[in-house]
Design a protein around this motif. Sequence first.
Motif, PDB file in Angstrom:
ATOM      1  N   UNK A  93       1.030  -1.038   0.205  1.00 30.39           N
ATOM      2  CA  UNK A  93      -0.069  -0.008  -0.041  1.00 30.39           C
ATOM      3  C   UNK A  93       0.974   1.414  -0.186  1.00 30.39           C
ATOM      4  N   UNK A  94       2.025   1.320   0.839  1.00 28.44           N
ATOM      5  CA  UNK A  94       2.866   2.456   0.920  1.00 28.44           C
ATOM      6  C   UNK A  94       4.349   1.842   0.849  1.00 28.44           C
ATOM      7  N   UNK A  95       4.811   1.974  -0.348  1.00 27.46           N
ATOM      8  CA  UNK A  95       6.311   1.297  -0.613  1.00 27.46           C
ATOM      9  C   UNK A  95       7.283   1.886   0.388  1.00 27.46           C
ATOM     10  N   UNK A  96       8.030   1.378   1.242  1.00 21.31           N
ATOM     11  CA  UNK A  96       9.008   1.943   1.930  1.00 21.31           C
ATOM     12  C   UNK A  96       8.608   2.484   3.424  1.00 21.31           C
ATOM     13  N   UNK A  97       7.313   2.252   3.634  1.00 21.15           N
ATOM     14  CA  UNK A  97       6.809   2.650   5.009  1.00 21.15           C
ATOM     15  C   UNK A  97       7.263   2.022   6.236  1.00 21.15           C
ATOM     16  N   UNK A  98       7.628   0.684   5.862  1.00 25.65           N
ATOM     17  CA  UNK A  98       8.091  -0.189   7.158  1.00 25.65           C
ATOM     18  C   UNK A  98       9.567   0.364   7.390  1.00 25.65           C
ATOM     19  N   UNK A  99      10.107   1.146   6.735  1.00 19.37           N
ATOM     20  CA  UNK A  99      11.525   1.548   7.125  1.00 19.37           C
ATOM     21  C   UNK A  99      11.522   2.864   7.764  1.00 19.37           C
ATOM     22  N   UNK A 100      10.390   3.313   7.771  1.00 17.59           N
ATOM     23  CA  UNK A 100      10.335   4.656   8.583  1.00 17.59           C
ATOM     24  C   UNK A 100      10.136   4.571  10.187  1.00 17.59           C
ATOM     25  N   UNK A 101      10.784   5.444  10.789  1.00 14.65           N
ATOM     26  CA  UNK A 101      10.738   5.316  12.222  1.00 14.65           C
ATOM     27  C   UNK A 101       9.356   5.592  12.797  1.00 14.65           C
ATOM     28  N   UNK A 102       8.676   6.086  12.119  1.00 13.82           N
ATOM     29  CA  UNK A 102       7.129   6.394  12.538  1.00 13.82           C
ATOM     30  C   UNK A 102       6.241   5.071  12.414  1.00 13.82           C
TER      31      UNK A 102
END
Length: 353
Positions: free
Chosen positions: A121-130
């Motif tokens: 759904x949101x590529x790269x989101x899991x690498x965000x600290x949030x």
Amino acid sequence: METTNKTTEHGVHNSKIHDNAAKIVFGDSTLCAQFLKGYTDIPFFMNIKPEDIEDVSSHFIPLFQESRDSDIVKKIQIENTELYLIALIEHQSEADADMSFRLLRYMVYVWTDYTATQEKLHPGITKSKDFLYPPILPIIYYEGTGQWTSALHFKDRVFMSDIFEEFIPDYKYLIVPLNKYSQEDLIEKGDELSAIFILNKLKSSSDFKHLKEIPEDYWNQLTQNTPPHILELMGSVFSAFLHTINVPAEEINDLTDHITRRQFHMMFDSFEAYDVQETRRISREEGEQLYLIKQIIKKIIKNISVSQIATDLLEPLDTIQPIYDLAMKQAPDFNAEKILNQLTSLNTSTVTK
């Protein structure tokens, strides 16, 4: 867990009948909401509604190595908060010592799947600290008769955990043992789930007499307010119990019909608490005794003495003598059925003296 059905003279008997009853509880959103609200003691669930719960078991169970059809995964959405519920259903009398590790694997599967979904759904989101993983509530619904003695914390299953405690992943699962709740405790809750738990606690036909002790007001409340589909589920749970004691199918249908028709009092009036297995044992013994009586009558007709009859039939004389005496009083018009009835009455009166 594979479900095995076998056909008997009384219809289909399910050897995993408890799994079916528990699946009924967690498979229905109304009952699941009542369970989370009334049996977990977690304030977050006090306002949970059936529409907040989505069953996603079919998506996750194939990923779990054990792949048991008694394990359930729910996705719960309350206001803007999403969490997962993993419910494992256990029936064995002894606790599963490795439950904390099994649940940990399940939780990792759910979080891994959640990560993959969010990445799509949101590529790269899991690498965000949030990025945060959703909470998972692991629950064991335990129907065994013994106490649950397995460690609730995963770290307690790890060697030298006292030394390496801060480096060991840890969590605690929630255990909800059905045997914790007495019939009075369940009556006090007064909801449909309490009635299903009351029925699900039945282990033998002798337990049925306890249902007659339940106040009429309790059943009347259910009669007035319970939705039809929940009544059908209650009937299914009661039917499962009746199958376990081999009640004939036609009688099961009559009894469960009283539930779906909201006629609980008629169900109690029409059901006589009897043990079908005991009834069959008595019938078998009576059949064997009737056969012995007929053999003795044949010997009497041939003018064989009572002592010789005992020798020929390989039976003790004190077993043969009372039958012989009753038969001789009938001679020459022997009636084996009548002798059996007289012998039963004679034995009963002897026992009661």
